[in-house]
Design a protein around this motif. Sequence first.
Motif, PDB file in Angstrom:
ATOM      1  N   GLY A   8      49.712  32.523  26.467  1.00 10.33           N
ATOM      2  CA  GLY A   8      50.007  31.159  26.905  1.00 10.33           C
ATOM      3  C   GLY A   8      51.178  30.379  26.404  1.00 10.33           C
ATOM      4  O   GLY A   8      52.016  31.025  25.877  1.00 10.33           O
ATOM      5  N   GLY A   9      51.195  29.241  26.605  1.00  8.75           N
ATOM      6  CA  GLY A   9      52.316  28.274  26.201  1.00  8.75           C
ATOM      7  C   GLY A   9      52.003  26.821  26.634  1.00  8.75           C
ATOM      8  O   GLY A   9      51.187  26.329  27.215  1.00  8.75           O
ATOM      9  N   ARG A  10      53.166  25.995  26.453  1.00  4.40           N
ATOM     10  CA  ARG A  10      53.143  24.395  26.574  1.00  4.40           C
ATOM     11  C   ARG A  10      54.383  24.168  27.279  1.00  4.40           C
ATOM     12  O   ARG A  10      55.625  24.549  26.626  1.00  4.40           O
ATOM     13  CB  ARG A  10      53.005  23.829  25.455  1.00  4.40           C
ATOM     14  N   ILE A  11      54.184  23.441  28.416  1.00  3.05           N
ATOM     15  CA  ILE A  11      55.473  22.901  29.041  1.00  3.05           C
ATOM     16  C   ILE A  11      55.224  21.305  29.305  1.00  3.05           C
ATOM     17  O   ILE A  11      54.181  20.956  29.666  1.00  3.05           O
ATOM     18  CB  ILE A  11      55.675  23.661  30.336  1.00  3.05           C
ATOM     19  N   VAL A  12      56.455  20.687  28.630  1.00  2.00           N
ATOM     20  CA  VAL A  12      56.323  19.061  28.574  1.00  2.00           C
ATOM     21  C   VAL A  12      57.489  18.859  29.494  1.00  2.00           C
ATOM     22  O   VAL A  12      58.738  19.043  29.058  1.00  2.00           O
ATOM     23  CB  VAL A  12      56.184  18.651  27.191  1.00  2.00           C
ATOM     24  N   ALA A  27      47.628  27.059  34.779  1.00  2.00           N
ATOM     25  CA  ALA A  27      46.564  27.035  33.887  1.00  2.00           C
ATOM     26  C   ALA A  27      45.783  28.344  33.840  1.00  2.00           C
ATOM     27  O   ALA A  27      45.286  28.587  32.633  1.00  2.00           O
ATOM     28  CB  ALA A  27      45.627  25.992  34.617  1.00  2.00           C
ATOM     29  N   PRO A  28      45.534  29.165  34.920  1.00  2.00           N
ATOM     30  CA  PRO A  28      44.930  30.405  34.561  1.00  2.00           C
ATOM     31  C   PRO A  28      45.545  31.484  33.435  1.00  2.00           C
ATOM     32  O   PRO A  28      44.677  32.134  33.093  1.00  2.00           O
ATOM     33  CB  PRO A  28      44.682  31.151  36.011  1.00  2.00           C
ATOM     34  N   HIS A  29      46.639  30.956  33.167  1.00  2.00           N
ATOM     35  CA  HIS A  29      47.403  31.767  32.201  1.00  2.00           C
ATOM     36  C   HIS A  29      47.560  31.082  30.910  1.00  2.00           C
ATOM     37  O   HIS A  29      48.362  31.672  29.816  1.00  2.00           O
ATOM     38  CB  HIS A  29      48.882  32.202  32.685  1.00  2.00           C
ATOM     39  N   ARG A  30      46.843  30.188  30.808  1.00  2.00           N
ATOM     40  CA  ARG A  30      46.743  29.346  29.376  1.00  2.00           C
ATOM     41  C   ARG A  30      47.967  28.660  29.072  1.00  2.00           C
ATOM     42  O   ARG A  30      48.407  28.571  27.872  1.00  2.00           O
ATOM     43  CB  ARG A  30      46.204  30.131  28.273  1.00  2.00           C
ATOM     44  N   ILE A  31      48.644  28.334  30.115  1.00  2.00           N
ATOM     45  CA  ILE A  31      50.086  27.646  30.115  1.00  2.00           C
ATOM     46  C   ILE A  31      49.752  26.217  30.466  1.00  2.00           C
ATOM     47  O   ILE A  31      49.237  26.120  31.700  1.00  2.00           O
ATOM     48  CB  ILE A  31      51.105  28.401  30.889  1.00  2.00           C
ATOM     49  N   ASN A  32      49.929  25.293  29.846  1.00  5.38           N
ATOM     50  CA  ASN A  32      49.445  23.768  29.891  1.00  5.38           C
ATOM     51  C   ASN A  32      50.953  23.298  30.307  1.00  5.38           C
ATOM     52  O   ASN A  32      51.826  23.192  29.428  1.00  5.38           O
ATOM     53  CB  ASN A  32      48.905  23.079  28.779  1.00  5.38           C
ATOM     54  N   ASP A  38      46.185  20.664  20.627  1.00  4.76           N
ATOM     55  CA  ASP A  38      45.092  19.657  20.841  1.00  4.76           C
ATOM     56  C   ASP A  38      45.037  19.245  22.570  1.00  4.76           C
ATOM     57  O   ASP A  38      44.207  18.932  23.018  1.00  4.76           O
ATOM     58  CB  ASP A  38      45.559  18.329  20.207  1.00  4.76           C
ATOM     59  N   CYS A  39      46.021  19.699  23.184  1.00  3.04           N
ATOM     60  CA  CYS A  39      46.125  19.617  24.592  1.00  3.04           C
ATOM     61  C   CYS A  39      45.456  20.774  25.490  1.00  3.04           C
ATOM     62  O   CYS A  39      45.710  20.957  26.703  1.00  3.04           O
ATOM     63  CB  CYS A  39      47.555  19.178  25.366  1.00  3.04           C
ATOM     64  N   ARG A  40      44.991  21.673  24.759  1.00  2.00           N
ATOM     65  CA  ARG A  40      44.649  23.039  25.354  1.00  2.00           C
ATOM     66  C   ARG A  40      43.864  22.837  26.828  1.00  2.00           C
ATOM     67  O   ARG A  40      43.755  23.609  27.661  1.00  2.00           O
ATOM     68  CB  ARG A  40      43.885  24.176  24.564  1.00  2.00           C
ATOM     69  N   ALA A  41      43.016  21.526  26.829  1.00  4.29           N
ATOM     70  CA  ALA A  41      41.989  21.382  27.961  1.00  4.29           C
ATOM     71  C   ALA A  41      42.840  20.473  29.145  1.00  4.29           C
ATOM     72  O   ALA A  41      42.261  19.831  30.035  1.00  4.29           O
ATOM     73  CB  ALA A  41      40.905  20.520  27.764  1.00  4.29           C
ATOM     74  N   MET A  42      44.130  20.411  28.719  1.00  6.91           N
ATOM     75  CA  MET A  42      45.080  19.352  29.759  1.00  6.91           C
ATOM     76  C   MET A  42      45.889  19.884  30.627  1.00  6.91           C
ATOM     77  O   MET A  42      46.546  20.931  30.009  1.00  6.91           O
ATOM     78  CB  MET A  42      45.526  18.261  28.949  1.00  6.91           C
ATOM     79  N   HIS A  43      45.864  19.670  31.742  1.00  8.71           N
ATOM     80  CA  HIS A  43      46.840  20.316  33.043  1.00  8.71           C
ATOM     81  C   HIS A  43      47.305  19.239  33.899  1.00  8.71           C
ATOM     82  O   HIS A  43      46.205  18.772  34.511  1.00  8.71           O
ATOM     83  CB  HIS A  43      46.116  21.292  33.494  1.00  8.71           C
TER      84      HIS A  43
END
Length: 253
Positions: free
Chosen positions: A134-138, A174-179, A235-240
């Motif tokens: 997973g990961g986060r991209i802003v 999103a399917p890879h738990r990357i937001n 906290d944003c794990r359900a946001m895409h």
Amino acid sequence: MRLKGKVALITGASRGIGREIALRFAGEGATVAVNYRSNKAEADKVVSEIAAAGGRAAAYPADCSKVADIEALAKAVADDFGGTDILVNNAGVFVPMPIEDTTEADWDAQVDLNLKGPFFLVKAVVPAMKAKGGGRIVNITSIAGENGFPNASAYCGSKGGLANLTRALACELAPHRINVNAVAPGNIKTDMNAALRGPGQEAYVQMITERTPGGVPFIDPKDLTGAALFLASDDCRAMHGATLLVDEGWAAW
Ligand code: NAP
């Protein structure tokens, strides 16, 4: 600490919004890769401030409008810290002018850094994010990606493109738990718009003040960091594909 153990790569972090996000993320426990284009002294200052506060950071020069530089940047961060968990696509350039005066070079400079760069940065970090689960991209977009502005059509086009790129990549990753999400700043007090706030600009500043529901014509860049931190955190794990507007109400008008 909301980012403990995470590696955050922040483009354009030597000054302005990127610098404040770097300091905030480091304060939340992230190891921060401070990218800059040419201003090594300012980037080193950010790294020193983080180190002085007990954090971990390093500075990386790279022109984020160039794919070869982007790939080398992602590799250097992976070699030093073991792969990027959080990418903040912040580096950007704003060249306001009427369409008749806009050259191909002006168009390319804005589209290459504001739109092409984020695409290839995501491409460069995604394999490591997938491998880590997973990961986060802003993406730092703009009110100019939500609304039209006169005499800034190339910039608006690049930021509108980045806003929809955010949604498209959100669906794909999103399917890879990357937001993948965005922060859209309003008018922020940084070097980027210093000329618009300088001597002789009183009427413009007055117009901006009256047009902004919150009545603050130029927002402190520190006020952007909470939204970026939220989108980088668990906290944003359900946001895409969401865009958080931090604009004193400009786009709500
Ligand atoms: P800024 O104060 O002008 O700082 C720009 C940063 O980007 C610096 O760290 C600069 O590095 C870096 N940079 C410039 N060209 C680069 C390149 N080719 N490759 C890598 N880094 C590069 O900008 P800012 O106002 O903080 O803006 C940050 C982001 O917010 C941008 O995407 C901008 O479009 C967006 N935004 C800003 C506003 C605003 O009102 N300021 C409003 C909406 C959106 P050096 O120090 O080495 O030059």
